[in-house]
Each structure stands twice: as C-alpha cells, then as structure tokens.
Design an enzyme around this catalytic site. Structure first.
Site, mmCIF file in Angstrom:
data_model
loop_
_atom_site.group_PDB
_atom_site.id
_atom_site.type_symbol
_atom_site.label_atom_id
_atom_site.label_comp_id
_atom_site.label_asym_id
_atom_site.label_seq_id
_atom_site.Cartn_x
_atom_site.Cartn_y
_atom_site.Cartn_z
ATOM 1 N N GLY A 1 11.418 -3.129 5.150
ATOM 2 C CA GLY A 1 10.683 -4.405 5.141
ATOM 3 C C GLY A 1 10.180 -4.716 3.732
ATOM 4 N N HIS A 2 9.558 -3.718 3.092
ATOM 5 C CA HIS A 2 9.086 -3.912 1.710
ATOM 6 C C HIS A 2 10.259 -4.209 0.777
ATOM 7 C CE1 HIS A 2 5.784 -1.114 3.188
ATOM 8 N NE2 HIS A 2 5.096 -2.143 2.748
ATOM 9 N N MET B 1 0.848 -1.193 0.000
ATOM 10 C CA MET B 1 0.000 0.000 0.000
ATOM 11 C C MET B 1 0.884 1.244 0.000
ATOM 12 S SD MET B 1 -3.391 -1.026 2.111
ATOM 13 C CE MET B 1 -2.749 -0.868 3.738
ATOM 14 N N HIS C 1 9.237 0.884 3.217
ATOM 15 C CA HIS C 1 10.371 0.902 4.149
ATOM 16 C C HIS C 1 11.221 -0.326 3.853
ATOM 17 C CE1 HIS C 1 7.984 -2.123 6.170
ATOM 18 N NE2 HIS C 1 6.986 -1.262 6.301
ATOM 19 N N GLN D 1 -10.213 -2.618 2.796
ATOM 20 C CA GLN D 1 -9.678 -3.294 3.976
ATOM 21 C C GLN D 1 -9.583 -2.375 5.191
ATOM 22 O OE1 GLN D 1 -5.847 -4.171 1.835
ATOM 23 N NE2 GLN D 1 -4.963 -3.931 3.872
ATOM 24 N N SER E 1 4.707 0.834 7.951
ATOM 25 C CA SER E 1 4.416 2.177 7.429
ATOM 26 C C SER E 1 3.803 3.055 8.513
ATOM 27 C CB SER E 1 3.459 2.078 6.238
ATOM 28 O OG SER E 1 3.997 1.194 5.286
HETATM 29 O O1 PAF Z 1 -0.003 -5.732 3.612
HETATM 30 C C1 PAF Z 1 -0.440 -4.825 2.881
HETATM 31 O O2 PAF Z 1 0.211 -3.824 2.611
HETATM 32 C C2 PAF Z 1 -1.844 -4.964 2.295
HETATM 33 O O3 PAF Z 1 -2.699 -5.601 3.193
HETATM 34 C C3 PAF Z 1 -1.868 -5.672 0.930
HETATM 35 C C4 PAF Z 1 -1.395 -7.108 1.035
HETATM 36 C C5 PAF Z 1 -1.004 -4.914 -0.048
HETATM 37 C C6 PAF Z 1 -3.295 -5.709 0.379
HETATM 38 O O4 PAF Z 1 -3.808 -4.425 0.220
#
Ligand code: PAF
Length: 279
Positions: free
Chosen positions: A37-38, A31, A35, A62, A187
């Site tokens: 982690g990503h 999303m 950082h 969500q 985040s």
């Molecule tokens: O973990 C996240 O950033 C979100 O839940 C995801 C998996 C991108 C789905 O919107």
C-alpha cells in the site's frame, strides 16, 4: 539506497537544492513497517514529482494507547530496502526530539470531521495526526503529498487542514491496496495470528454485501445491523463502528442520495482493523 536524514536542517538543505533546480518535491508520510500500500503511494509520487521523500516517524502524539505505540512495528532497514528500487531520494526518519523538541507547544486541531468514528474511539488521535502532518509539510516543503484512502477519515482531515491553512501542498488520496482475499493492507496485519488472519477478510466481505444491499434499495440501518452481525459471526471480537457517512464531511447518511462512504473498525485477536468502501 535512498539517503537517510534525521534532522530538519540537513533535509532543508537538500530540498533547497532541488527547489533551486526547479524540481517538484513529493512526500509520502508513513510510520514505517511499509507494505505494498505504501509502495503504491511512492509510485504515484514518482510519477508526478522529480524528487520523492518518504518520511518514517512513529508519531507518539497520535497514539492514545501507550501499549499500541510500544507495539507498533519498527523496521527501518527493511523499509529502506523496499524503497531502494523505487527511486526514492530521501528517507526522513527523525527521532522524536527532532520533531517535538523541548518547549514544543503547538497542536493543530481540525474541528468537525475529526470528531466521529476514529475520533470518537481514539480521542486526540486526529489532533496528533494533524499536528505531525502540518509539521512534515513544513519540514519537507513538499509540493505534493500522498495518502492512502484506506485511512479515509485521516485523508479528509489532511485535505481540510491543507485547505484551511493555505498550505502550498497538493494532497492526493490513492486507492486502498488489498490482499487477494480482500483484506486491506495495513502495517497492523503483521500482528494478526494465523487464525485471525484467516478470518479478517470477513470485514471487507460484509461491507461489500451491505453496500450491494443498500445500492439495491435495502434500508441503511438494516444493512448496517446485518453487516455488524456478520462480522461478529465470522469471529471478530468487537465491531467498534460500521456506518454509512457522507464521503467528505462524514455526516450520517440514512438514505443513499449521493455518493457515500461505508467505514468500519473492528477488533480481532487483539488487533484493531479499519476499512472503508465507496457506496
Ligand atoms: O497514516 C499514517 O501512517 C500516519 O497517520 C501519518 C499520516 C504518517 C501521520 O503520522
């Protein structure tokens, strides 16, 4: 810089070219507000796949709290700059109407594991996650997908979803990346005040102490009670849950007989933090 694509048709065309050349495609769904982690997920994808797509989409379905959705950081230019040196091929950053066009009517719901913990505290959250992840898998046609273990329950939901729907995507869960003081990267950490940031590592520290106690024979219920008290004493405003569960099905564990997972969610200075560790 990676190419930024915003519509499914353009993405499909690029991916079809890669597939025709026999190249494996990896996707890292995010999303944004990226950082380290990503970035570790992107590195894992790059190791396995010739082509890598990072999706950036703040998924309204969500969020059960409209204020949380509004406040979610949106930092696309900074995110693109972070991804550029990693060799990402495409950033797929669609607007909400591309993902949920007029007439959109399908929701994906993974029963059982979506229910407790995050599911109980954020009603509808995992239906939103499962729906968007199923769509992102469909839109990107990825062979492999990478998620952080930091969102342990989400990882279990996504793995169940991929297996149940026979999706041709291999889901990999990558280790949680932590700051030097133990705080799990998220985040949301950017929203912590200096005071809250200083206190935040207490969550992980309390969990580690509880895990060590349980491994050493302490009663699970006693260790969990002590961990909750410790987190509150360290300056957290509320502990939503801190529990020991079975690792895959997330069923309650009262005696440690098989590998389990300790999961927690707690509020500090208006920011909701989650964490989990293996026990
Ligand atoms: O973990 C996240 O950033 C979100 O839940 C995801 C998996 C991108 C789905 O919107």
């Amino acid at each position: 810089m990676p190419r930024i694509l915003r519509d499914v048709a353009a993405l499909r065309e690029v991916v079809a070219g890669w597939k025709a050349a026999g190249e494996a495609v990896g996707v890292v769904p995010t999303m944004g507000a990226l950082h380290d982690g990503h970035l570790s997920l992107v590195r894992a994808a790059k190791q396995d796949c010739a082509r890598v797509i990072v999706t950036i989409f703040v998924n309204p379905k969500q969020f059960n709290n409209p204020d949380d959705l509004l406040k979610y950081p949106r930092t696309e230019a900074e995110d693109a700059a972070l991804l550029a040196p990693l060799g990402v091929d495409v950033i797929f950053a669609p607007p909400p109407e591309e993902v949920y066009p007029e007439g959109f009517a399908t929701m994906v719901s993974v029963a059982g594991i979506s229910g407790p913990l995050e599911g109980a505290h954020r009603p509808g959250h995992f239906d939103g996650v499962a729906t968007v992840v199923a769509k992102l898998f469909g839109m990107t046609q990825a062979d492999c997908a990478y998620f952080g273990q930091k969102d342990w329950q989400q990882l279990q939901v996504v793995q169940r979803l991929a297996a149940d729907l026979n999706l041709a995507v291999k889901v990999t869960g990558c280790e949680t990346i932590r700051e030097a003081d133990g705080l799990a990267m998220s985040s949301r950490n950017a929203r912590l005040s200096a005071e809250a940031r200083a206190k935040a590592p207490a969550l992980h520290a309390a969990m580690q102490r509880a895990a060590a106690g349980i491994r050493g024979g302490a009663l699970v219920s006693t260790a969990m009670k002590a961990a909750r008290a410790e987190v509150l004493a360290a300056g957290f405003d509320e502990v939503e849950y801190i529990e020991l569960r079975s690792a895959a099905m997330l069923e309650r564990v009262s005696t440690l007989k098989a590998p389990a997972r300790m999961l927690a969610a707690a509020m500090i200075g208006g920011v909701r933090l989650i964490d989990n560790i293996a026990v």
